[in-house]
Design an enzyme around this catalytic site. Sequence first.
Site, PDB file in Angstrom:
ATOM      1  NE  ARG A 165     -10.754  -1.392   3.736  1.00 47.83           N
ATOM      2  CZ  ARG A 165     -11.280  -1.605   4.926  1.00 47.83           C
ATOM      3  NH1 ARG A 165     -12.461  -2.195   5.043  1.00 47.83           N
ATOM      4  NH2 ARG A 165     -10.641  -1.256   6.019  1.00 47.83           N
TER       5      ARG A 165
ATOM      6  CD  GLU B 198      -6.680   5.156   2.435  1.00 48.66           C
ATOM      7  OE1 GLU B 198      -7.679   5.238   3.185  1.00 48.66           O
ATOM      8  OE2 GLU B 198      -5.535   4.916   2.874  1.00 48.66           O
TER       9      GLU B 198
ATOM     10  CG  ASP C  63      -9.931   7.277   6.695  1.00 45.42           C
ATOM     11  OD1 ASP C  63      -8.859   7.244   6.058  1.00 45.42           O
ATOM     12  OD2 ASP C  63     -10.005   7.449   7.926  1.00 45.42           O
TER      13      ASP C  63
ATOM     14  CE  LYS D  66      -6.696   8.509   8.092  1.00 49.95           C
ATOM     15  NZ  LYS D  66      -7.282   7.409   8.877  1.00 49.95           N
TER      16      LYS D  66
ATOM     17  CG  ASP E  46      -1.933   5.129   4.978  1.00 46.35           C
ATOM     18  OD1 ASP E  46      -1.739   4.074   5.616  1.00 46.35           O
ATOM     19  OD2 ASP E  46      -3.028   5.436   4.478  1.00 46.35           O
TER      20      ASP E  46
ATOM     21  CE  LYS F 234      -3.259   2.555   2.993  1.00 48.40           C
ATOM     22  NZ  LYS F 234      -4.166   2.508   4.165  1.00 48.40           N
TER      23      LYS F 234
ATOM     24  CG  ASP G  89      -5.569   7.806   4.663  1.00 47.34           C
ATOM     25  OD1 ASP G  89      -6.496   8.445   4.116  1.00 47.34           O
ATOM     26  OD2 ASP G  89      -5.756   6.756   5.325  1.00 47.34           O
TER      27      ASP G  89
HETATM   28  N1  BES Z   1      -4.340   4.395   6.905  1.00 48.27           N
HETATM   29  C1  BES Z   1      -5.487   4.094   7.682  1.00 48.27           C
HETATM   30  C2  BES Z   1      -5.207   3.076   8.783  1.00 48.27           C
HETATM   31  C3  BES Z   1      -4.257   3.525   9.855  1.00 48.27           C
HETATM   32  C4  BES Z   1      -4.752   4.097  11.003  1.00 48.27           C
HETATM   33  C5  BES Z   1      -2.921   3.302   9.744  1.00 48.27           C
HETATM   34  C6  BES Z   1      -3.880   4.482  12.002  1.00 48.27           C
HETATM   35  C7  BES Z   1      -2.029   3.678  10.734  1.00 48.27           C
HETATM   36  C8  BES Z   1      -2.527   4.273  11.875  1.00 48.27           C
HETATM   37  C9  BES Z   1      -6.595   3.517   6.808  1.00 48.27           C
HETATM   38  O1  BES Z   1      -6.620   3.985   5.512  1.00 48.27           O
HETATM   39  C10 BES Z   1      -7.894   3.881   7.454  1.00 48.27           C
HETATM   40  O2  BES Z   1      -8.136   5.037   7.585  1.00 48.27           O
HETATM   41  N2  BES Z   1      -8.654   2.870   7.846  1.00 48.27           N
HETATM   42  C11 BES Z   1      -9.902   3.102   8.477  1.00 48.27           C
HETATM   43  C12 BES Z   1     -10.865   2.073   7.958  1.00 48.27           C
HETATM   44  C13 BES Z   1     -12.285   2.341   8.341  1.00 48.27           C
HETATM   45  C14 BES Z   1     -12.796   3.612   7.710  1.00 48.27           C
HETATM   46  C15 BES Z   1     -13.130   1.157   7.914  1.00 48.27           C
HETATM   47  C16 BES Z   1      -9.700   2.949   9.968  1.00 48.27           C
HETATM   48  O3  BES Z   1      -8.911   2.122  10.409  1.00 48.27           O
HETATM   49  O4  BES Z   1     -10.329   3.706  10.711  1.00 48.27           O
HETATM   50 ZN    ZN Z   2      -4.773   4.610   4.730  1.00 51.49          ZN
HETATM   51 ZN    ZN Z   3      -7.705   5.794   5.316  1.00 49.17          ZN
END
Ligand code: BES
Ligand code: ZN
Ligand code: ZN
Length: 502
Positions: free
Chosen positions: A354, A352, A350, A280, A291, A268, A273
Amino acid sequence: MDIRIETGDITSSTADAVVVNLFEGMTSPGGATGAVDRALDGAISRLIAQGDIRGKSGELTLVHTLGKIPTPRVVVAGLGKRQDFDIDAIRNLSANVVRFLRRPGVKTVATIAHGAGIAGLPAAACAQAIAEGSLLGAYRFTRYKSAKDDENGEVETVVLVEHDPAKAGVMAPAMARGVVMARATNLQRDLANEPSNHLTPTVLAERARQVAEAAGLEFEALERAGMELKGMGSLLSVAKGSAQPPKMLRISYRGRPGDGYDLALVGKGITFDTGGISIKPAAGMDAMKADMTGAAAVIAAMEGIAALKPRINVVGIAPCTENMPGGAASKPGDVVTAMNGKTIEILNTDAEGRLVLADAVCWARELGASRVVDIATLTGAVTTALGDVCYGIMTNNGDLAAAVEAAAAAAGEKTWRLPMFKEYDELVKSDVADIKNTGTGNRGAGTIVGAKFIEHFVGDTPWVHMDIAGVDIGDKDRGWVAKGATGYGVRSLINLALELAE
Ligand code: BES
Ligand code: ZN
Ligand code: ZN
């Protein structure tokens, strides 16, 4: 930093510091530590008797030699309890020693081979761990500091001094392997520590091209038009909100005759992000410059694999883009189509990671990969589940997962497998499209939901998903793990390629 092995007697080393060791509970030091102790007229034994040196794990004691032997300083490193001592402990100790010796006047360090003496661990593995630990412990990211903010300087050379020439012969190639592993890990750290304004997808592609060219590997970067031709609507939907063009990177290593790939590594590469329209919170958002640690790990692993030349074909793929809330950005409720024709309802912009991995995994399969391993900072939920101690592994294939686990264990990287029960399938079922990119109604299992989504694109190809969101960034130096980008995953991936080649 320069690392090498020499045959000789540690007591006559002229290095700026000499490192010896002691197990917890030992009252009279043996082996090379004993020889140094005798040369110092029993100074180490006396410190043990006084209770100043106890040999506890993590204990580092500086002993001034005051002209009794050529080196001005001896460090006695505690090994802890003998039954707990292993290769991981050697790697961590070596990293801590290099940090401890970051002080004026110390440029060259000579060390005995921790673990290969009375501990009886395999000499090659000990030497590799010392090389890895030393290089990983010395790492610092200072690119954007204009003034050197400390006068302590850096350790420039580590010499492993082994008295038995036969053992030294076994250790030398293992040290060289450790150097490759650690340099690749530090390359990942350099990429991941870059701020997002300096490391856009375009810059990341350029850096990857340089790495590939220097290693003699084939390189390709798909541009937006190329992605459109391939129908990568899922990745493109993430890139739409950004002023920076996306890049889909491919680095190919061929170590055996014949086409196809025995392994695809997919990382990834979100260079920042924001969350997109599902934006966020401000607090801590700066961490999202990292990220792209999955992509960086893949690029770095390809460098390491190229240097070690296993008989296996490996392709590294990195879907790279920003996730921004622009006027053209994807909106919750949008439906997009991935390269394999599946339609996706984007319920949260968010989620993104996947979305970009979906098309990258499809491309890996189109390129003829017979195994796929993806590495991604996919979910915050993995930190809730596992903290920063290990990364999550999810799979559709027990054998491949076992291989990843073994590769990670050999690297001193801890993993934990999360289940992929059929019951979780419905969490990605959509009312309007084939699948949706988030679970709704807070039914939990966020990390598994991410994996279940990606599973829709792997078909029957053996696949492992590594969610490194809990471990990719460290809040403090801790053994081989550095503050900032840790390099987690790089050595797991290199070991995996070596292991699958056997
Ligand atoms: N990049 C984030 C995940 C992340 C969070 C990595 C904290 C490192 C530290 C990812 O893209 C994300 O935002 N995931 C969301 C998914 C949700 C919206 C289903 C998450 O984990 O909140
Ligand atoms: Zn992310
Ligand atoms: Zn994200």
